[in-house]
Scaffold this motif. Structure first.
Motif, PDB file in Angstrom:
ATOM      1  N   TYR A  30      -3.511  -3.952  -1.085  1.00 49.35           N
ATOM      2  CA  TYR A  30      -4.316  -3.666   0.099  1.00 49.35           C
ATOM      3  C   TYR A  30      -3.491  -3.801   1.374  1.00 49.35           C
ATOM      4  CZ  TYR A  30      -8.491  -3.772   3.114  1.00 49.35           C
ATOM      5  OH  TYR A  30      -9.440  -3.499   4.067  1.00 49.35           O
ATOM      6  N   GLU A  31      -2.276  -4.440   1.258  1.00 49.60           N
ATOM      7  CA  GLU A  31      -1.508  -4.760   2.459  1.00 49.60           C
ATOM      8  C   GLU A  31      -0.071  -4.249   2.457  1.00 49.60           C
ATOM      9  OE1 GLU A  31      -2.032  -9.008   2.313  1.00 49.60           O
ATOM     10  OE2 GLU A  31      -3.658  -8.919   3.786  1.00 49.60           O
ATOM     11  N   LEU A  32       0.486  -3.883   1.286  1.00 50.13           N
ATOM     12  CA  LEU A  32       1.876  -3.436   1.200  1.00 50.13           C
ATOM     13  C   LEU A  32       1.967  -2.084   0.512  1.00 50.13           C
ATOM     14  CD1 LEU A  32       3.652  -6.715  -0.021  1.00 50.13           C
ATOM     15  CD2 LEU A  32       3.501  -5.890   2.331  1.00 50.13           C
ATOM     16  N   THR A  33       3.004  -1.314   0.851  1.00 50.53           N
ATOM     17  CA  THR A  33       3.321  -0.136   0.056  1.00 50.53           C
ATOM     18  C   THR A  33       3.896  -0.600  -1.277  1.00 50.53           C
ATOM     19  OG1 THR A  33       5.607   0.035   0.852  1.00 50.53           O
ATOM     20  CG2 THR A  33       3.888   1.113   2.177  1.00 50.53           C
ATOM     21  N   PHE A  34       3.985   0.323  -2.237  1.00 52.43           N
ATOM     22  CA  PHE A  34       4.498  -0.074  -3.548  1.00 52.43           C
ATOM     23  C   PHE A  34       5.968  -0.484  -3.457  1.00 52.43           C
ATOM     24  CE2 PHE A  34       5.716   0.590  -8.049  1.00 52.43           C
ATOM     25  CZ  PHE A  34       4.746  -0.234  -8.623  1.00 52.43           C
ATOM     26  N   SER A  35       6.744   0.203  -2.619  1.00 54.73           N
ATOM     27  CA  SER A  35       8.159  -0.164  -2.448  1.00 54.73           C
ATOM     28  C   SER A  35       8.277  -1.563  -1.861  1.00 54.73           C
ATOM     29  CB  SER A  35       8.861   0.849  -1.543  1.00 54.73           C
ATOM     30  OG  SER A  35       8.858   2.133  -2.118  1.00 54.73           O
ATOM     31  N   GLN A  36       7.476  -1.866  -0.860  1.00 56.20           N
ATOM     32  CA  GLN A  36       7.482  -3.211  -0.279  1.00 56.20           C
ATOM     33  C   GLN A  36       7.059  -4.247  -1.309  1.00 56.20           C
ATOM     34  OE1 GLN A  36       4.805  -2.391   3.033  1.00 56.20           O
ATOM     35  NE2 GLN A  36       6.462  -2.783   4.498  1.00 56.20           N
ATOM     36  N   ALA A  37       6.050  -3.902  -2.099  1.00 55.48           N
ATOM     37  CA  ALA A  37       5.556  -4.838  -3.108  1.00 55.48           C
ATOM     38  C   ALA A  37       6.638  -5.164  -4.133  1.00 55.48           C
ATOM     39  CB  ALA A  37       4.321  -4.271  -3.798  1.00 55.48           C
ATOM     40  N   ILE A  38       7.418  -4.162  -4.522  1.00 58.11           N
ATOM     41  CA  ILE A  38       8.513  -4.401  -5.479  1.00 58.11           C
ATOM     42  C   ILE A  38       9.506  -5.409  -4.907  1.00 58.11           C
ATOM     43  CG2 ILE A  38      10.523  -3.357  -6.587  1.00 58.11           C
ATOM     44  CD1 ILE A  38       8.881  -0.817  -6.958  1.00 58.11           C
ATOM     45  N   LEU A  39       9.908  -5.222  -3.657  1.00 63.35           N
ATOM     46  CA  LEU A  39      10.850  -6.146  -3.025  1.00 63.35           C
ATOM     47  C   LEU A  39      10.253  -7.548  -2.910  1.00 63.35           C
ATOM     48  CD1 LEU A  39      12.267  -3.887  -0.153  1.00 63.35           C
ATOM     49  CD2 LEU A  39      13.405  -4.540  -2.290  1.00 63.35           C
ATOM     50  N   ALA A  40       8.982  -7.617  -2.538  1.00 61.47           N
ATOM     51  CA  ALA A  40       8.330  -8.914  -2.396  1.00 61.47           C
ATOM     52  C   ALA A  40       8.239  -9.635  -3.730  1.00 61.47           C
ATOM     53  CB  ALA A  40       6.932  -8.740  -1.795  1.00 61.47           C
TER      54      ALA A  40
END
Length: 453
Positions: A52-62
């Motif tokens: 709900y808060e990150l793109t999938f690319s951001q989520a992978i890094l996180a």
């Protein structure tokens, strides 16, 4: 001894004494229990929140960043649990002192895990039930939290044997659950290009995402000795922790991210229904919440027994009643809003990492290099006739500093700030005391043997 009799029963699970060698398990059992109680449904919920808060690319890094931190931290702490055979809260008597360990156990774990996480999970259970059976007062969020909490208390009464039993068939359900969800996403929603192209409904920054990933799992990481103390060897404990978090955690959380991103649903359970995954999937989610909440309550009961010598199963009932009341209150007031869940895991990421840093600093650095206790098997052992201490000033100050930095310092990642501050400040304060010709431990007492009081 009256105090000892209060804590001893067939369900005591060695709450305030080391787990004997004959009651320990190998890698496979510890891996399954870790995976079931820490890597189950709460991770999928958190994945939905990140989606709900990150793109999938951001989520992978996180997720990659957070997983690396949690894998290292958990492996080191789990090994300490196997070396000592002691629960988390009894171990804290070394870096914090007996009084400090009892108080910290009550505040940090009974509240955050034994009551806090338990209340949150019980409330999430109420949300799922209200979605399965809408417009039915008995299955409303508040009411389902009440009767669901009662059932979870009963399961926790049995202890580790119940966790071990349930773990053997819980993990396949959750792997199947997310696997099917991802397959549907790929088949019906445009495949992985659609997942990477999807925009979150409420975009936030990457550092917040990393802190949330760590915050979600940090409580389980800190209390990993509650399970790892049953491991036959430190190697089994550490390997089981690393294996479960590397191979299971990213899969579950990123699966939740993908499902929420492509459906646009705010709740992961609604997203699964939107994909046509059906009520059967929600029932599996319910089952997962039962086992992870059994562990939350189990850990909280160990903390309460460490504070005051009562029977562990009685302590689980006390914590469970309080947690169920809180869950019902959230259910009746917040309903299905996921905001309390997001705020809770963010708060855990600010405060709890400091305690992990302090424990690692004490066991691996201070005990080894400053007090010259080279054998790790001897560092966290209570030997009859030896002198121990009621308060460790270095630990208490380091915990306060780490918590303050994690909560108030906005630069960087709060969870990492808290962890490193706790780790470094404990070593520095302890070293300063030694250079002054003193120890930071005060108020000595002699351990006479038997159960720890």
């Amino acid at each position: 001894m009256a105090g000892e009799e209060k804590t001893k029963s067939r369900f005591d699970d060695y709450s305030i004494r080391p787990v004997p060698k004959e009651s320990r398990y190998g890698f496979y059992n510890i891996f399954l229990v870790f995976s079931s109680v820490y890597g189950a449904i709460a991770v999928i919920w958190a994945g939905g929140a990140l989606g709900y808060e990150l793109t999938f690319s951001q989520a992978i890094l996180a997720v990659i960043s957070g997983t690396i931190v949690l894998a290292i931290l958990g492996a080191l702490i789990a090994a300490v649990g196997s070396y000592s055979g002691l629960s988390t809260y009894v171990m804290w008597r070394f870096p914090l002192g007996r009084w400090g360990g009892k108080i910290a156990g009550l505040l940090l774990i009974t509240i955050t895990t034994g009551i806090g996480w338990y209340a949150v999970e019980t409330w999430l259970f109420g949300i799922v039930m209200s979605e399965i059976f809408p417009n039915n007062p008995f299955f409303s969020v508040g009411m389902a939290s009440i009767w669901g909490g009662i059932l979870m208390i009963i399961m926790t009464y049995v202890g580790y044997r119940m966790l071990s039993f349930l773990s053997y068939f819980t993990i396949p359900f959750h792997i199947w659950l997310i696997g099917i969800g991802i397959a549907i996403v790929l088949a019906l929603k445009g495949g992985m290009p659609a997942v990477f192209a999807a925009s979150p409904a409420h975009e936030t920054n990457l550092l917040y995402g990393i802190s949330s990933v760590i915050g979600l799992y940090i409580a389980g990481t800190i209390i990993s000795p509650d399970i790892a103390r049953f491991a036959k060897s430190p190697k089994d404990a550490s390997t089981a922790w690393i294996s479960h978090i590397i191979f299971l955690y990213p899969f579950l959380i990123l699966g939740g991210v993908a499902i929420v991103l492509v459906t646009g649903s705010y709740l992961i359970t609604n997203a699964m229904l939107d994909l046509g995954m059906g009520i059967g999937v929600l029932l599996i989610i319910v089952f997962g919440q039962f086992i992870i909440n059994t562990d939350n309550l189990y850990s909280g009961s160990l903390s309460l027994v460490n504070l005051y010598p009562i029977r562990r199963e009685i302590a689980s009932i006390i914590n469970g009643v309080i947690g169920t009341a809180i869950a019902a209150y959230i259910g009746f007031t917040a309903g299905s809003s996921i905001v309390p869940f997001e705020n809770f895991i963010s708060l855990l990421g600010d405060f709890l990492p400091a305690m992990g840093g302090i424990l690692i600093a004490d066991f691996y650095v201070v005990k080894n290099f400053l007090t010259k206790m080279r054998n790790p098997h001897e560092r966290y052992q209570f030997m009859p006739g030896n002198i121990y201490y009621n308060l460790n000033i270095a630990g208490v100050l380091a915990l306060a500093l780490g918590s303050i930095v994690g909560y108030f310092v906005s630069v960087g990642i709060p969870a990492i700030n808290s962890l490193l501050t706790g780790f470094l400040s404990y070593i520095i304060i302890y070293y300063v005391f030694i250079k002054m010709g003193r120890k930071p431990e005060i108020f000595p007492y002699v351990y006479r043997g038997g159960d720890l009081k």
